[in-house]
Design an enzyme around this catalytic site. Structure first.
Site, PDB file in Angstrom:
ATOM      1  N   ASP A  98       0.385   5.569   4.314  1.00  0.00           N
ATOM      2  CA  ASP A  98       0.963   6.709   3.609  1.00  0.00           C
ATOM      3  C   ASP A  98      -0.045   7.860   3.570  1.00  0.00           C
ATOM      4  O   ASP A  98      -0.553   8.268   4.614  1.00  0.00           O
ATOM      5  CB  ASP A  98       1.411   6.250   2.207  1.00  0.00           C
ATOM      6  CG  ASP A  98       2.211   7.281   1.450  1.00  0.00           C
ATOM      7  OD1 ASP A  98       3.395   7.462   1.753  1.00  0.00           O
ATOM      8  OD2 ASP A  98       1.630   7.914   0.536  1.00  0.00           O
ATOM      9  N   HIS A 263       8.619   0.531   2.904  1.00  0.00           N
ATOM     10  CA  HIS A 263       7.477   1.420   3.078  1.00  0.00           C
ATOM     11  C   HIS A 263       6.142   0.770   2.752  1.00  0.00           C
ATOM     12  O   HIS A 263       5.132   1.046   3.389  1.00  0.00           O
ATOM     13  CB  HIS A 263       7.680   2.650   2.185  1.00  0.00           C
ATOM     14  CG  HIS A 263       6.532   3.602   2.172  1.00  0.00           C
ATOM     15  ND1 HIS A 263       6.087   4.266   3.303  1.00  0.00           N
ATOM     16  CD2 HIS A 263       5.718   4.018   1.153  1.00  0.00           C
ATOM     17  CE1 HIS A 263       5.063   5.049   2.985  1.00  0.00           C
ATOM     18  NE2 HIS A 263       4.819   4.917   1.694  1.00  0.00           N
TER      19      HIS A 263
END
Length: 283
Positions: A98, A263
């Protein structure tokens, strides 16, 4: 090998990091938003069998200082370069997830002379997103533009940190049970003075990040080493050919989606991630 929490003084901040110690080759793990270095807890012990593993809280996150500036990725990458120097290493392997993967990408551009291996998790390059964004990008990354606004995110999120973070931990995961036990820790981390603002400042630095990224890209500067690109099949970039997004920035990029994963790869599928990291980091 047991990990220890340490804090060291860099040039302008005190940085907190988890460190397994030893003299083995160095692997640095960089977390994203809305997390801290705690996200690597299920990955560190296995990697520590072969590497000295260091997982810092990035500038503004966790127990690291929360200054009023320096959240552009060039400055955040410089923090990591100083940490590597402090640890006494002249080479490093980096895995970034991320926002941490965006710091890792900038590190590769600015400090490539010490970087031997790079893995990025569940992101497309920042410049690609802003130059080639689509309706899917808008749906998936609406929060990015919201976080860039001055003052408003703090005003609206401040009274509801738990609910706000839980929204993302629910919507961005497939293996929700893997995140549930630690959500409270992340809520506590972002409830500390300056933490919420710092996390948003990470996004507010996008304008300068794009200037830096465009300057390198338009000048033809790329990451030449093989870059491992992994993403959750049900993550933010699920269903896309993310390797192709990376090829203009890292011509030797390679990788694949991780099945049954959203994610938060290090927590949702740590065993699969470890298997893929071991092959790449040892090459």
């Amino acid at each position: 090998m047991a990990s220890m929490r340490r804090i060291t003084q860099l040039s302008d901040i005190k940085m907190s990091y988890t460190d397994t110690g030893g003299t083995q080759p160095l692997v640095v793990l960089l977390h994203g938003w809305p997390q801290t270095s705690q996200c690597w807890a299920r990955v560190i012990p296995d990697l520590a069998q072969h590497y000295r593993v260091v997982a810092p809280d990035l500038r503004g996150y966790g127990l690291t200082d929360k200054p009023r500036g320096g959240f552009d990725k060039k400055s955040m990458a410089q923090d990591i370069r100083e940490l590597v120097n402090h640890l006494g290493y002249s080479s490093v392997r980096i895995v970034g997830h991320d926002r941490g993967a965006r710091v890792a990408h900038r590190f590769a551009l600015d400090h490539g002379e010490v970087l031997t291996h790079l893995t990025v998790l569940d992101i497309a390059p920042t410049l690609h997103m802003f130059r080639h964004g689509s309706m899917d990008t808008a749906h998936g990354y609406w929060h990015w533009l919201f976080h860039m606004k001055d003052d408003l995110p703090e005003l609206l999120v401040g009274p509801h940190i738990d609910a706000y973070l839980r929204f993302f931990f629910e919507r961005w995961t497939l293996q929700r049970g893997a995140l549930e036990p630690v959500i409270g820790d992340y809520v506590e981390a972002f409830s500390q003075p300056g933490a919420l603002r710092s996390g948003f400042d990470d996004y507010r630095a996008t304008d300068i990040d794009l200037v830096h990224d465009a300057g390198d890209f338009d000048a033809g500067r790329t990451v030449d080493l093989p870059v491992q690109v992994l993403w959750g099949a049900q993550g933010l970039v699920g269903g896309k050919d993310v390797v192709e997004f990376w090829k203009p920035f890292a011509p030797n990029a390679f990788g694949e989606p991780i099945s049954d994963c959203g994610h938060f790869i290090p927590e949702e599928q740590p065993e699969i991630l470890l298997d893929k990291l071991k092959h790449h980091l040892a090459a």
